[in-house]
Design an enzyme around this catalytic site. Structure first.
Site, PDB file in Angstrom:
ATOM      1  N   PHE A   8       0.832  -1.206   0.000  1.00 50.69           N
ATOM      2  CA  PHE A   8       0.000   0.000   0.000  1.00 50.69           C
ATOM      3  C   PHE A   8       0.865   1.253   0.000  1.00 50.69           C
ATOM      4  CE2 PHE A   8      -3.092  -2.937   1.901  1.00 50.69           C
ATOM      5  CZ  PHE A   8      -4.292  -2.517   1.353  1.00 50.69           C
ATOM      6  N   ASP A   9       0.560   2.176  -0.894  1.00 50.15           N
ATOM      7  CA  ASP A   9       1.058   3.535  -0.735  1.00 50.15           C
ATOM      8  C   ASP A   9       0.404   4.107   0.519  1.00 50.15           C
ATOM      9  OD1 ASP A   9       2.264   6.035  -1.469  1.00 50.15           O
ATOM     10  OD2 ASP A   9       0.314   6.677  -2.218  1.00 50.15           O
ATOM     11  N   LEU A  10       0.943   5.180   1.055  1.00 49.13           N
ATOM     12  CA  LEU A  10       0.380   5.774   2.276  1.00 49.13           C
ATOM     13  C   LEU A  10      -0.545   6.946   1.964  1.00 49.13           C
ATOM     14  CD1 LEU A  10       0.326   5.880   5.400  1.00 49.13           C
ATOM     15  CD2 LEU A  10       2.292   7.449   5.260  1.00 49.13           C
TER      16      LEU A  10
END
Length: 217
Positions: A8-10
């Site tokens: 996941f990107d943040l």
């Protein structure tokens, strides 16, 4: 495809960081006597900060890194608390954890900042690994970060997917031969996401949840 490991990107994917990031950038720019409205700074959400200072304000490399240092003066004590977790994300992470997915945050933010954000929002326990850039941003590009993440997990590439709201996330995935999911609820435009051609595109967290649960190893 069937997935068992999710990166996941943040910002713009797990959390909405708009207020904290734009205020921190505004603070940094003020150190150079540059005044700007917060809404004009939304393009800073997602890409590496040093590159954005160079792109939007024509800072050279040294000046850009000084701006990043000023940014952190605001963001670390204040800005990270001015973010919110997107609706539905906690439920999604619960489901993924219950179904034994391996989860990681893979972001161009420095690892220590990602860890502080995750800790503040009580997200840390969902993730097997948190992978970000070094403090000097020397490994800030997404292809390098995705490559490092793959090496740490050592899983078949066909079972790994990168999720994010900007083109950089899909670029990082494509450079390493894994699938990607572009989300439209973050800060990348529909045109940006469509043009980069991720494996899947979803409009909201509900669609993301359904896609991941259907495509589970």
């Amino acid at each position: 495809m069937a997935y068992s490991t999710i990166f996941f990107d943040l910002d713009g994917t797990l959390i909405d960081p708009k207020v904290g990031i734009t205020k921190a950038v505004q603070y940094a720019l003020s150190k150079f006597e540059i005044k700007t409205e917060l809404d004009a700074l939304v393009p800073f959400i997602g890409p590496p900060l040093n590159k954005s200072f160079q792109k939007y304000y024509s800072f050279d490399e040294n000046k850009a890194m000084q701006a990043v240092s000023y940014y952190r003066e605001y963001f670390v004590p204040k800005g990270l608390q001015e973010s919110t977790v997107y609706d539905g994300i906690r439920d999604l992470l619960e489901k993924l954890q219950q179904n034994r997915f391996s989860l990681a945050i893979v972001s161009s933010k420095p690892t220590f900042i990602i860890e502080e954000v995750a800790k503040y929002h009580k997200l840390t326990h969902y993730f097997d690994k948190i992978i970000g850039s070094l403090i000097d941003l020397s490994n800030v590009d997404k292809p390098s970060l995705v490559k490092e993440s793959l090496e740490q997990f050592d899983k078949p590439k066909s079972t790994v997917v990168m999720i994010g709201d900007r083109e950089h996330d899909s670029i990082g995935a494509q450079a390493n031969g894994i699938d990607s999911i572009g989300v439209l609820y973050g800060y990348g435009s529909k045109e940006e996401i469509t043009n980069i051609k991720p494996t899947y595109i979803v409009k909201n967290v509900h669609e993301l949840t359904e896609l991941l649960m259907v495509n589970h190893v």
